[in-house]
Enzyme design. Structure first.
Site, PDB file in Angstrom:
ATOM      1  N   HIS A 193       1.561   5.375  -1.698  1.00  0.00           N
ATOM      2  CA  HIS A 193       1.174   6.547  -2.498  1.00  0.00           C
ATOM      3  C   HIS A 193       2.432   7.148  -3.122  1.00  0.00           C
ATOM      4  O   HIS A 193       3.324   7.595  -2.398  1.00  0.00           O
ATOM      5  CB  HIS A 193       0.510   7.603  -1.614  1.00  0.00           C
ATOM      6  CG  HIS A 193      -0.743   7.112  -0.967  1.00  0.00           C
ATOM      7  ND1 HIS A 193      -1.986   7.252  -1.545  1.00  0.00           N
ATOM      8  CD2 HIS A 193      -0.944   6.437   0.190  1.00  0.00           C
ATOM      9  CE1 HIS A 193      -2.900   6.698  -0.762  1.00  0.00           C
ATOM     10  NE2 HIS A 193      -2.295   6.196   0.299  1.00  0.00           N
ATOM     11  N   LYS A 224      -9.137  -0.510  -5.803  1.00  0.00           N
ATOM     12  CA  LYS A 224      -9.223   0.131  -4.490  1.00  0.00           C
ATOM     13  C   LYS A 224     -10.597   0.736  -4.262  1.00  0.00           C
ATOM     14  O   LYS A 224     -11.086   1.497  -5.095  1.00  0.00           O
ATOM     15  CB  LYS A 224      -8.156   1.236  -4.409  1.00  0.00           C
ATOM     16  CG  LYS A 224      -8.193   2.051  -3.135  1.00  0.00           C
ATOM     17  CD  LYS A 224      -7.683   1.273  -1.950  1.00  0.00           C
ATOM     18  CE  LYS A 224      -7.901   2.051  -0.662  1.00  0.00           C
ATOM     19  NZ  LYS A 224      -6.687   2.291   0.070  1.00  0.00           N
ATOM     20  N   HIS A 264     -10.378   0.800   1.903  1.00  0.00           N
ATOM     21  CA  HIS A 264     -10.178   1.767   2.990  1.00  0.00           C
ATOM     22  C   HIS A 264     -11.385   1.614   3.911  1.00  0.00           C
ATOM     23  O   HIS A 264     -12.472   2.095   3.610  1.00  0.00           O
ATOM     24  CB  HIS A 264     -10.079   3.193   2.439  1.00  0.00           C
ATOM     25  CG  HIS A 264      -9.790   4.203   3.507  1.00  0.00           C
ATOM     26  ND1 HIS A 264      -8.611   4.899   3.588  1.00  0.00           N
ATOM     27  CD2 HIS A 264     -10.533   4.614   4.576  1.00  0.00           C
ATOM     28  CE1 HIS A 264      -8.641   5.690   4.654  1.00  0.00           C
ATOM     29  NE2 HIS A 264      -9.798   5.554   5.267  1.00  0.00           N
ATOM     30  N   ASP A 284       1.534   2.586   3.528  1.00  0.00           N
ATOM     31  CA  ASP A 284       0.683   3.769   3.366  1.00  0.00           C
ATOM     32  C   ASP A 284       1.526   5.034   3.404  1.00  0.00           C
ATOM     33  O   ASP A 284       1.059   6.085   3.844  1.00  0.00           O
ATOM     34  CB  ASP A 284      -0.421   3.813   4.431  1.00  0.00           C
ATOM     35  CG  ASP A 284      -1.523   4.799   4.072  1.00  0.00           C
ATOM     36  OD1 ASP A 284      -1.590   5.229   2.912  1.00  0.00           O
ATOM     37  OD2 ASP A 284      -2.310   5.138   4.970  1.00  0.00           O
ATOM     38  N   HIS A 341      -4.514  -0.908   5.856  1.00  0.00           N
ATOM     39  CA  HIS A 341      -4.038  -0.143   7.017  1.00  0.00           C
ATOM     40  C   HIS A 341      -4.967  -0.238   8.224  1.00  0.00           C
ATOM     41  O   HIS A 341      -5.521   0.753   8.692  1.00  0.00           O
ATOM     42  CB  HIS A 341      -3.754   1.323   6.665  1.00  0.00           C
ATOM     43  CG  HIS A 341      -4.776   2.001   5.802  1.00  0.00           C
ATOM     44  ND1 HIS A 341      -6.117   1.977   6.051  1.00  0.00           N
ATOM     45  CD2 HIS A 341      -4.626   2.740   4.678  1.00  0.00           C
ATOM     46  CE1 HIS A 341      -6.743   2.665   5.117  1.00  0.00           C
ATOM     47  NE2 HIS A 341      -5.866   3.133   4.278  1.00  0.00           N
ATOM     48  N   HIS A 358       0.876  -1.198   0.000  1.00  0.00           N
ATOM     49  CA  HIS A 358       0.000   0.000   0.000  1.00  0.00           C
ATOM     50  C   HIS A 358       0.898   1.227   0.000  1.00  0.00           C
ATOM     51  O   HIS A 358       1.500   1.565   1.017  1.00  0.00           O
ATOM     52  CB  HIS A 358      -0.901   0.016   1.245  1.00  0.00           C
ATOM     53  CG  HIS A 358      -1.827   1.189   1.303  1.00  0.00           C
ATOM     54  ND1 HIS A 358      -3.184   1.060   1.502  1.00  0.00           N
ATOM     55  CD2 HIS A 358      -1.610   2.522   1.186  1.00  0.00           C
ATOM     56  CE1 HIS A 358      -3.751   2.248   1.508  1.00  0.00           C
ATOM     57  NE2 HIS A 358      -2.800   3.173   1.332  1.00  0.00           N
TER      58      HIS A 358
HETATM   59  C1  NCD Z   1      -3.507   9.020   2.187  1.00  0.00           C
HETATM   60  C2  NCD Z   1      -3.089  10.091   1.179  1.00  0.00           C
HETATM   61  O1  NCD Z   1      -2.532  11.106   1.581  1.00  0.00           O
HETATM   62  O2  NCD Z   1      -3.293   9.885  -0.031  1.00  0.00           O
HETATM   63  N1  NCD Z   1      -3.489   9.615   3.496  1.00  0.00           N
HETATM   64  C3  NCD Z   1      -3.398   8.966   4.657  1.00  0.00           C
HETATM   65  O3  NCD Z   1      -3.496   9.596   5.704  1.00  0.00           O
HETATM   66  N2  NCD Z   1      -3.191   7.669   4.714  1.00  0.00           N
HETATM   67  C4  NCD Z   1      -4.822   8.452   1.821  1.00  0.00           C
HETATM   68  C5  NCD Z   1      -5.170   7.179   2.535  1.00  0.00           C
HETATM   69  O4  NCD Z   1      -4.562   6.126   2.315  1.00  0.00           O
HETATM   70  O5  NCD Z   1      -6.098   7.194   3.351  1.00  0.00           O
HETATM   71 ZN    ZN Z   2      -3.165   5.117   1.726  1.00  0.00          ZN
END
Ligand code: NCD
Ligand code: ZN
Length: 346
Positions: free
Chosen positions: A15, A99, A136, A247, A174, A13
């Protein structure tokens, strides 16, 4: 033990964002990790196979020369997702999962799902073809306390969904609560969960006691200590249903430190050092490979990596740069609040 060689880990996971931010953060993950499940919450989101192919090409272009890092792409489920487009992308190996964001649950989730019944035909298709669904798992009802939103989601959305589509392969992303751990443990099949680095280390006091610390604010928000302890027990247990999803979610300092700051912790840089510390503290270094390198590919039905990394415990604390500089502004690296002695090398 002062060195530990394990199968090269994957991040289930992650970003990576886009543009300048992507270029700045992609090398941080590619250093230690072989693969990562790439979150599709760009603006606009990665909705179609065509979007995923284009985003994948941008990620490949952002990797350091010689990197063999493989992004595992996902589609962002919307109420207008075309199941045929999704199925073709999965059959081609272009995407590894889809997702589901409840609309409004987190950063860039406005195009998410308002009513799960509106995507049931897509989920049925996914169950049929074996495409994993990353969820999520938080309700968005404003009347539900933010610390209770994960438990409420399990009861009102996840459990009914699993009963309705028992063949759907789900990853509860998460997880942050003992409720989440217990629910995954109770499932006979087709349910696993990712756990982040930071949720193994911080509880809600880290965010709120003695001053507000925006760099620890993420979604789902860290809960009380009993929940953190349940997450540590699950992650270090070796149970194949729990694996790493950092995450890691970069936001620039100005966007974190404003009046209404963004949610997200950026931990790509020092995750393996943090994890080695946590697992060693539990006397469970021997299960780190399962959590970071073996359980994830097994659940996703992918081969485990053939290469390794070596974690070495140094006599003095390892110094990580506290921030990554990007053209958009600095991004603060997760501070575990204790010195890190383990370093990773390939
Ligand atoms: C994530 C993001 O910034 O894209 N933020 C987070 O707090 N984890 C989005 C997510 O996974 O919920
Ligand atoms: Zn995330």
């Amino acid at each position: 033990m002062t060195t530990l060689t394990i199968t090269r880990p994957d991040d289930w996971h992650l970003h990576l964002r886009d543009g300048d931010m992507l270029n700045a953060v992609a090398p941080e993950t590619a250093r230690d990790f072989a693969r990562a499940i790439i979150m599709p919450n760009l603006v606009p989101p990665v909705v179609t196979a065509k979007d995923a192919a284009a985003y994948r090409a941008r990620i490949m272009a952002a990797l350091p020369a010689g990197s063999d890092f493989q992004p595992l792409m996902t589609l962002y489920l919307t109420e207008t997702t075309d199941p045929a487009d999704l199925a073709a992308a999965f059959a081609d190996g272009l995407i590894s999962a889809v997702k589901l964001y409840p609309a409004g649950a987190t950063t860039n989730s406005a195009s998410g799902v308002k009513n799960i019944n509106n995507v049931m035909h897509v989920l049925e298709k996914m169950a049929e073809i074996g495409c994993p669904l990353c969820i999520h798992g938080e309700v968005t009802d404003p009347s539900i306390d933010i610390f209770d939103r994960e438990a409420a989601f399990i009861e009102t959305v996840l459990d009914p969904l699993r009963n309705r589509l028992p063949d759907l392969r789900i990853i509860s992303e998460h997880i942050t609560t003992k409720d989440g751990v217990d629910y995954v443990r109770s499932a006979a099949q087709n349910l696993a969960a990712t756990i982040t680095t930071h949720h193994l280390i911080i509880n809600r006091n880290h965010i709120l006691a003695g001053g507000i610390r925006p760099h620890y604010y993420c979604l789902p928000v860290a809960k009380r200590e009993t929940h953190r302890l349940a997450l540590v027990a699950a992650a270090t247990s070796g149970d194949p249903r729990f694996f790493l999803g950092t995450d890691s979610a970069p936001h620039t300092d100005p966007n974190k430190l404003m009046e209404c700051g963004c949610a997200g912790v950026f931990s790509a840089t020092n995750t393996m050092s943090c994890l080695a510390h946590v697992f060693e503290s539990e006397g469970k270094l021997e299960t780190l490979e399962k959590f970071a390198s073996l359980n994830g590919p097994n659940y996703y039905r992918l081969p485990v990596n053939e290469t390794t990394i070596t974690l070495t415990k140094q006599p003095d604390p390892v110094q990580f740069a506290p921030k990554i500089e990007t053209p958009d502004g600095p991004v603060t690296v997760f501070d575990p609040g204790f010195p890190l002695y383990w370093s990773a090398s390939q």
